[in-house]
Design a protein around this motif. Structure first.
Motif, PDB file in Angstrom:
ATOM      1  N   ALA A 126       0.818  -1.219   0.000  1.00  0.00           N
ATOM      2  CA  ALA A 126       0.000   0.000   0.000  1.00  0.00           C
ATOM      3  C   ALA A 126       0.849   1.265   0.000  1.00  0.00           C
ATOM      4  O   ALA A 126       0.400   2.320  -0.449  1.00  0.00           O
ATOM      5  CB  ALA A 126      -0.932  -0.016   1.213  1.00  0.00           C
ATOM      6  N   ASP A 127       2.079   1.159   0.516  1.00  0.00           N
ATOM      7  CA  ASP A 127       2.960   2.335   0.526  1.00  0.00           C
ATOM      8  C   ASP A 127       3.697   2.531  -0.787  1.00  0.00           C
ATOM      9  O   ASP A 127       4.533   3.428  -0.918  1.00  0.00           O
ATOM     10  CB  ASP A 127       3.977   2.237   1.682  1.00  0.00           C
ATOM     11  CG  ASP A 127       4.842   0.982   1.602  1.00  0.00           C
ATOM     12  OD1 ASP A 127       4.764   0.255   0.593  1.00  0.00           O
ATOM     13  OD2 ASP A 127       5.598   0.730   2.563  1.00  0.00           O
ATOM     14  N   GLY A 128       3.384   1.677  -1.779  1.00  0.00           N
ATOM     15  CA  GLY A 128       3.995   1.824  -3.096  1.00  0.00           C
ATOM     16  C   GLY A 128       5.355   1.179  -3.244  1.00  0.00           C
ATOM     17  O   GLY A 128       5.992   1.308  -4.301  1.00  0.00           O
ATOM     18  N   LEU A 129       5.819   0.451  -2.224  1.00  0.00           N
ATOM     19  CA  LEU A 129       7.154  -0.126  -2.246  1.00  0.00           C
ATOM     20  C   LEU A 129       7.118  -1.609  -2.579  1.00  0.00           C
ATOM     21  O   LEU A 129       6.241  -2.341  -2.123  1.00  0.00           O
ATOM     22  CB  LEU A 129       7.847   0.067  -0.895  1.00  0.00           C
ATOM     23  CG  LEU A 129       8.057   1.516  -0.434  1.00  0.00           C
ATOM     24  CD1 LEU A 129       8.742   1.533   0.920  1.00  0.00           C
ATOM     25  CD2 LEU A 129       8.862   2.305  -1.459  1.00  0.00           C
ATOM     26  N   GLN A 130       8.079  -2.054  -3.366  1.00  0.00           N
ATOM     27  CA  GLN A 130       8.306  -3.462  -3.623  1.00  0.00           C
ATOM     28  C   GLN A 130       9.451  -3.955  -2.748  1.00  0.00           C
ATOM     29  O   GLN A 130      10.112  -3.170  -2.058  1.00  0.00           O
ATOM     30  CB  GLN A 130       8.631  -3.692  -5.100  1.00  0.00           C
ATOM     31  CG  GLN A 130       7.477  -3.379  -6.040  1.00  0.00           C
ATOM     32  CD  GLN A 130       7.788  -3.721  -7.485  1.00  0.00           C
ATOM     33  OE1 GLN A 130       8.943  -3.691  -7.910  1.00  0.00           O
ATOM     34  NE2 GLN A 130       6.760  -4.040  -8.242  1.00  0.00           N
ATOM     35  N   LEU A 131       9.687  -5.269  -2.784  1.00  0.00           N
ATOM     36  CA  LEU A 131      10.743  -5.841  -1.956  1.00  0.00           C
ATOM     37  C   LEU A 131      12.096  -5.205  -2.258  1.00  0.00           C
ATOM     38  O   LEU A 131      12.870  -4.896  -1.343  1.00  0.00           O
ATOM     39  CB  LEU A 131      10.807  -7.352  -2.174  1.00  0.00           C
ATOM     40  CG  LEU A 131      11.907  -8.101  -1.410  1.00  0.00           C
ATOM     41  CD1 LEU A 131      11.814  -7.846   0.088  1.00  0.00           C
ATOM     42  CD2 LEU A 131      11.830  -9.590  -1.706  1.00  0.00           C
ATOM     43  N   SER A 132      12.392  -4.996  -3.531  1.00  0.00           N
ATOM     44  CA  SER A 132      13.675  -4.383  -3.891  1.00  0.00           C
ATOM     45  C   SER A 132      13.818  -2.993  -3.284  1.00  0.00           C
ATOM     46  O   SER A 132      14.917  -2.587  -2.884  1.00  0.00           O
ATOM     47  CB  SER A 132      13.818  -4.307  -5.412  1.00  0.00           C
ATOM     48  OG  SER A 132      12.750  -3.557  -5.985  1.00  0.00           O
ATOM     49  N   ASP A 133      12.707  -2.260  -3.204  1.00  0.00           N
ATOM     50  CA  ASP A 133      12.735  -0.928  -2.588  1.00  0.00           C
ATOM     51  C   ASP A 133      13.050  -1.033  -1.093  1.00  0.00           C
ATOM     52  O   ASP A 133      13.807  -0.222  -0.549  1.00  0.00           O
ATOM     53  CB  ASP A 133      11.387  -0.224  -2.760  1.00  0.00           C
ATOM     54  CG  ASP A 133      10.989  -0.059  -4.211  1.00  0.00           C
ATOM     55  OD1 ASP A 133      11.852   0.319  -5.020  1.00  0.00           O
ATOM     56  OD2 ASP A 133       9.814  -0.320  -4.535  1.00  0.00           O
ATOM     57  N   ARG A 134      12.456  -2.017  -0.438  1.00  0.00           N
ATOM     58  CA  ARG A 134      12.682  -2.176   1.004  1.00  0.00           C
ATOM     59  C   ARG A 134      14.126  -2.567   1.289  1.00  0.00           C
ATOM     60  O   ARG A 134      14.723  -2.099   2.261  1.00  0.00           O
ATOM     61  CB  ARG A 134      11.724  -3.215   1.581  1.00  0.00           C
ATOM     62  CG  ARG A 134      10.278  -2.827   1.395  1.00  0.00           C
ATOM     63  CD  ARG A 134       9.308  -3.687   2.160  1.00  0.00           C
ATOM     64  NE  ARG A 134       7.956  -3.396   1.694  1.00  0.00           N
ATOM     65  CZ  ARG A 134       7.292  -2.274   1.986  1.00  0.00           C
ATOM     66  NH1 ARG A 134       7.837  -1.367   2.761  1.00  0.00           N
ATOM     67  NH2 ARG A 134       6.071  -2.073   1.518  1.00  0.00           N
ATOM     68  N   LEU A 135      14.684  -3.412   0.441  1.00  0.00           N
ATOM     69  CA  LEU A 135      16.084  -3.794   0.622  1.00  0.00           C
ATOM     70  C   LEU A 135      16.999  -2.598   0.382  1.00  0.00           C
ATOM     71  O   LEU A 135      17.993  -2.413   1.091  1.00  0.00           O
ATOM     72  CB  LEU A 135      16.433  -4.948  -0.316  1.00  0.00           C
ATOM     73  CG  LEU A 135      15.707  -6.264  -0.013  1.00  0.00           C
ATOM     74  CD1 LEU A 135      16.008  -7.305  -1.077  1.00  0.00           C
ATOM     75  CD2 LEU A 135      16.076  -6.790   1.368  1.00  0.00           C
ATOM     76  N   TRP A 136      16.664  -1.787  -0.601  1.00  0.00           N
ATOM     77  CA  TRP A 136      17.453  -0.579  -0.862  1.00  0.00           C
ATOM     78  C   TRP A 136      17.384   0.357   0.346  1.00  0.00           C
ATOM     79  O   TRP A 136      18.392   0.959   0.733  1.00  0.00           O
ATOM     80  CB  TRP A 136      16.922   0.125  -2.105  1.00  0.00           C
ATOM     81  CG  TRP A 136      17.653   1.400  -2.413  1.00  0.00           C
ATOM     82  CD1 TRP A 136      18.847   1.537  -3.054  1.00  0.00           C
ATOM     83  CD2 TRP A 136      17.246   2.736  -2.049  1.00  0.00           C
ATOM     84  NE1 TRP A 136      19.206   2.866  -3.123  1.00  0.00           N
ATOM     85  CE2 TRP A 136      18.245   3.620  -2.515  1.00  0.00           C
ATOM     86  CE3 TRP A 136      16.130   3.245  -1.384  1.00  0.00           C
ATOM     87  CZ2 TRP A 136      18.158   5.002  -2.333  1.00  0.00           C
ATOM     88  CZ3 TRP A 136      16.042   4.614  -1.203  1.00  0.00           C
ATOM     89  CH2 TRP A 136      17.029   5.477  -1.669  1.00  0.00           C
ATOM     90  N   ARG A 137      16.216   0.463   0.954  1.00  0.00           N
ATOM     91  CA  ARG A 137      16.071   1.313   2.136  1.00  0.00           C
ATOM     92  C   ARG A 137      16.884   0.787   3.316  1.00  0.00           C
ATOM     93  O   ARG A 137      17.412   1.569   4.110  1.00  0.00           O
ATOM     94  CB  ARG A 137      14.597   1.435   2.519  1.00  0.00           C
ATOM     95  CG  ARG A 137      13.799   2.336   1.597  1.00  0.00           C
ATOM     96  CD  ARG A 137      12.434   2.653   2.176  1.00  0.00           C
ATOM     97  NE  ARG A 137      11.764   3.692   1.423  1.00  0.00           N
ATOM     98  CZ  ARG A 137      10.722   4.396   1.862  1.00  0.00           C
ATOM     99  NH1 ARG A 137      10.221   4.146   3.064  1.00  0.00           N
ATOM    100  NH2 ARG A 137      10.172   5.332   1.124  1.00  0.00           N
ATOM    101  N   LEU A 138      16.970  -0.529   3.435  1.00  0.00           N
ATOM    102  CA  LEU A 138      17.823  -1.090   4.486  1.00  0.00           C
ATOM    103  C   LEU A 138      19.265  -0.644   4.286  1.00  0.00           C
ATOM    104  O   LEU A 138      19.958  -0.270   5.247  1.00  0.00           O
ATOM    105  CB  LEU A 138      17.754  -2.620   4.463  1.00  0.00           C
ATOM    106  CG  LEU A 138      16.450  -3.290   4.866  1.00  0.00           C
ATOM    107  CD1 LEU A 138      16.601  -4.808   4.750  1.00  0.00           C
ATOM    108  CD2 LEU A 138      16.040  -2.910   6.280  1.00  0.00           C
ATOM    109  N   ASN A 139      19.730  -0.695   3.052  1.00  0.00           N
ATOM    110  CA  ASN A 139      21.100  -0.295   2.752  1.00  0.00           C
ATOM    111  C   ASN A 139      21.301   1.186   3.055  1.00  0.00           C
ATOM    112  O   ASN A 139      22.303   1.583   3.668  1.00  0.00           O
ATOM    113  CB  ASN A 139      21.418  -0.553   1.277  1.00  0.00           C
ATOM    114  CG  ASN A 139      21.155  -1.988   0.880  1.00  0.00           C
ATOM    115  OD1 ASN A 139      21.193  -2.892   1.710  1.00  0.00           O
ATOM    116  ND2 ASN A 139      20.883  -2.204  -0.398  1.00  0.00           N
TER     117      ASN A 139
END
Length: 300
Positions: A126-139
């Motif tokens: 719902a926040d518009g993020l995919q898994l790859s986006d979440r991993l990028w945010r972790l980095n």
């Protein structure tokens, strides 16, 4: 009728066993993540110690070298961590689909697994993020937390060093705040702080260690893969009328999961949903709730 009840009982037992395995997978992933982040933190701390001068202080002239090493180590961490997650997603999907190994052909289960893994990797929340986006945010978060702290410590340490020299040149004592800033840039102290930030000590952004954010993503996606594969197989099984939203035995705080688990929206019983599209699982990230297939009255 008895045969249907027996089949339903077997699948329910297999469901509970698979959920327990899913939870164990999540628990083990948390420990593995802690080890992975701990190893990266250890490597960074060792480089910081090597960068310290004879007075055990990391000087301003070594700051960019240290930060470059931090970025390189985080890239290696990223590759190792992401590989771990993708393998766990595949493993968890297999656990979910294999509940129906006796009811569906192997080719169908293979297709279900493949579809569930692809869904998890491409799913947009719902926040518009995919898994790859979440991993990028972790980095990005890890790099920001470590970079901000190291820069602050080294720059403050450099200022404190100059202030100490000035005070001692005048034969004065060193104020406590100056001494504290100086000590914060010492290789040993800075390395220990970095390890704490990476593996558990609260940081000012999320109140948790950097690894906590990764643990949350891992458990969310491990559970998502399991549930998607389970439902993908369930709704191809003869006689299935829906899936029931089940609360985890560890569910303690009343939230939206309780509403989904008790609502009878389709006349199939509390928490029962007739297809994947209308099933609200998972209700939120990091959930331990799960779904259980139902065959209607014949499995009662």
């Amino acid at each position: 009728m008895a045969a249907n009840r027996d089949r339903a009982a077997l699948i329910r037992a297999a469901t509970l066993a698979a959920v327990e395995q899913r939870n164990q997978l999540g628990d083990q992933s948390a420990q593995d993540l802690l080890d992975t982040y701990g190893e990266a933190a250890k490597a960074i701390a060792e480089h910081i110690q090597r960068a310290a001068g004879q007075d055990d202080r990391v000087g301003l002239e070594r700051l960019q070298n240290v930060l470059a090493h931090v970025r390189a180590e985080l890239r290696r961490l990223q590759e190792r961590r992401d590989g771990q997650l993708y393998r766990l997603i595949e493993q968890s999907a297999r656990l979910g689909a294999d509940v129906f190994a006796g009811a569906l052909p192997e080719s169908t289960l293979f297709a279900v697994n493949h579809s569930a893994v692809a869904f998890v990797r491409s799913f947009t929340a719902a926040d518009g993020l995919q898994l790859s986006d979440r991993l990028w945010r972790l980095n990005r978060n890890a790099a920001q937390v470590l970079t901000d702290h190291i820069q602050f410590a080294v720059i403050n340490g450099e200022s404190a060093h100059q202030a100490m020299l000035h005070s001692m040149g005048r034969g004065e004592g060193v104020p406590a705040d100056i001494a504290s800033a100086y000590n914060g840039a010492r290789g040993g102290n800075l390395g220990r702080r970095v390890r704490s930030l990476m593996t558990g000590e609260a940081d000012p952004v999320n109140g948790k260690g950097v690894v906590y954010q990764a643990e949350r993503v891992f458990r969310t996606e491990i559970n998502r893969a399991h549930g998607e594969a389970y439902m993908g197989a369930a709704f191809q099984t003869d006689g299935v009328v829906g899936v029931r939203f089940r609360l985890s035995p560890n569910h303690r705080v009343h939230d939206v999961c309780d509403n989904h688990a008790h609502a009878d929206l389709y006349g199939l019983g509390p928490g029962v949903y007739p297809d994947r599209a209308r099933c609200p699982w998972p209700a939120h990230p990091n959930t331990l709730s799960y779904v259980e297939v139902t065959f209607g009255m014949q499995d009662e």
